[in-house]
Write a protein that holds these residues in place. Sequence first.
Motif, short mmCIF file in Angstrom:
data_model
loop_
_atom_site.label_atom_id
_atom_site.label_comp_id
_atom_site.label_asym_id
_atom_site.label_seq_id
_atom_site.Cartn_x
_atom_site.Cartn_y
_atom_site.Cartn_z
N ASN A 29 103.85 82.32 -37.71
CA ASN A 29 105.01 82.64 -38.55
C ASN A 29 106.30 82.11 -37.90
N SER A 30 106.41 82.26 -36.56
CA SER A 30 107.62 81.78 -35.85
C SER A 30 107.74 80.26 -35.96
N ILE A 31 106.62 79.56 -35.76
CA ILE A 31 106.64 78.09 -35.82
C ILE A 31 106.97 77.62 -37.23
N ARG A 32 106.29 78.23 -38.22
CA ARG A 32 106.44 77.81 -39.62
C ARG A 32 107.88 77.99 -40.11
N ASN A 33 108.55 79.03 -39.61
CA ASN A 33 109.89 79.35 -40.12
C ASN A 33 111.00 79.01 -39.13
N PHE A 34 110.69 78.10 -38.20
CA PHE A 34 111.64 77.75 -37.13
C PHE A 34 112.96 77.26 -37.70
N ALA A 36 114.00 77.66 -40.92
CA ALA A 36 114.38 78.36 -42.15
C ALA A 36 115.73 79.06 -41.99
N ASP A 37 116.41 79.32 -43.13
CA ASP A 37 117.67 80.07 -43.03
C ASP A 37 117.36 81.56 -42.86
N GLU A 39 117.81 84.29 -44.64
CA GLU A 39 117.15 85.01 -45.75
C GLU A 39 115.65 84.69 -45.80
N GLN A 40 115.33 83.39 -45.64
CA GLN A 40 113.91 82.98 -45.65
C GLN A 40 113.15 83.60 -44.47
N LYS A 41 113.81 83.64 -43.29
CA LYS A 41 113.18 84.23 -42.11
C LYS A 41 112.90 85.71 -42.34
N ASN A 42 113.87 86.44 -42.92
CA ASN A 42 113.69 87.87 -43.19
C ASN A 42 112.54 88.11 -44.17
N GLU A 43 112.48 87.25 -45.20
CA GLU A 43 111.42 87.37 -46.21
C GLU A 43 110.04 87.12 -45.57
#
Length: 432
Positions: A29-34, A36-37, A39-43
């Motif tokens: 999850n950390s790698i995939r959303n590195f 991301a903004d 809001e996207q990270k929170n989601e």
Amino acid sequence: MSKSTSTPGRRFMKLASMTASIATKTVSNSIRNFNADEEQKNEARSKLFQDIGVQIADTLGEMKGAVMKVGQIASQYKDIFPPEVARAIAKLQRQAPAMPFIEIKQQVERELGKPIDQAFLYFDEQPFAAASIGQVHKATLKNGTEVVVKVQYPGVDEACESDLKQVRLALRLMGVLKVDKKLQDRLFKEIQDSLHEELNYEIEAQNLQVFRTFHQALDSKIIIPKVFTEYSSRRILTLSLEKGESIETASTWDLDIRNEIGRRLILALGQQIFFLKRFHCDPHPGNFAFREDGSVIIYDFGGVKTLSNEIITHFKALVRAARKQDIASIEEHLTALDALAEKSEFPEELYQAWLEVLLRPLTTHYDFAENSAHHDGIKLVKKSLKYWDVFKPSPDTLMVNRTISGQYWNLIQLKVHDNLNDLFEELVPLQD
């Protein structure tokens, strides 16, 4: 316990597998959303926590025994988990398939040292309640007395220590515990002590006898089952059968009876906290039954918390400061209880708004079915969120808060509509 999870090695592997899977999901999850903004990270984080929560609940629910009890106790400490994980773990509160009767029979005979038909005239093979560390059967003694027999699952106590370590490791690796290491140590020590006490039915028998004596002296309509010590042991507990109606049934009775029951629940809890300094801390509605004469039956004294004189002194001072809206004194006592990280950071107007909401059910003519304090509290949460780190979950207050809020929801289910201020004043007078 099922074969797949009965040996220490298999239990360890199942928990270790859960931990590894969760760690992998967290890293991915950390790698995939590195990039991301926010809001996207929170989601993504919320979705991850939902998945993790379901996985924990499913794994612990399958495993029965001590590890499931750890999950249940963790669900009572919901404050230390993200809400997505807390909701999933809360499912464990009442999930428990029954164990085959042959194993229950062997456990009873081993503990009592005689064949089951020598001890009991009748013993129902079907349990009427199954929990994480044991199940409950109706039975009849040789003299015709109707009883209930609580039987601990074989081997649960041996699995306890390693189960607790594994669950803590899993939670730490996935980084979902919202408290620092020192506070984690204190919380898990409390969970360990609680688990140790619940696994020893002799302690529960003592609790039952203490609370029964205490309440009989104050109010004959608080009914606590009697212990039959000659049919009880460390892993077997035989109690008088005390019949009553469920909270769902009681909620259909006349308002006068519902109010009497509600007052009795609150007064009993307050007397336990402030006078006995030990309280029944599992307010699940299934642990209570009711009669139309206003009587309240309390079951399951495996979960009892003892409070020191010092803690009680701070609680009383906190209640008095709250009623006087003395913010400085409130902060002083919250700090002493390890529930406040920083003084003078939470705005005074928010303190005052919260005090009005929290005191409303106890100090005004309050309609619990309408539940206005809860609805207004939800609005206040949004305004208070940015200051939330000012407060912290305190081992000294968590179970008290959990029990009081649990009884609040019981009064909502009973649709109580009453002014409880006289009880509040009786328990914690404004002046010493």
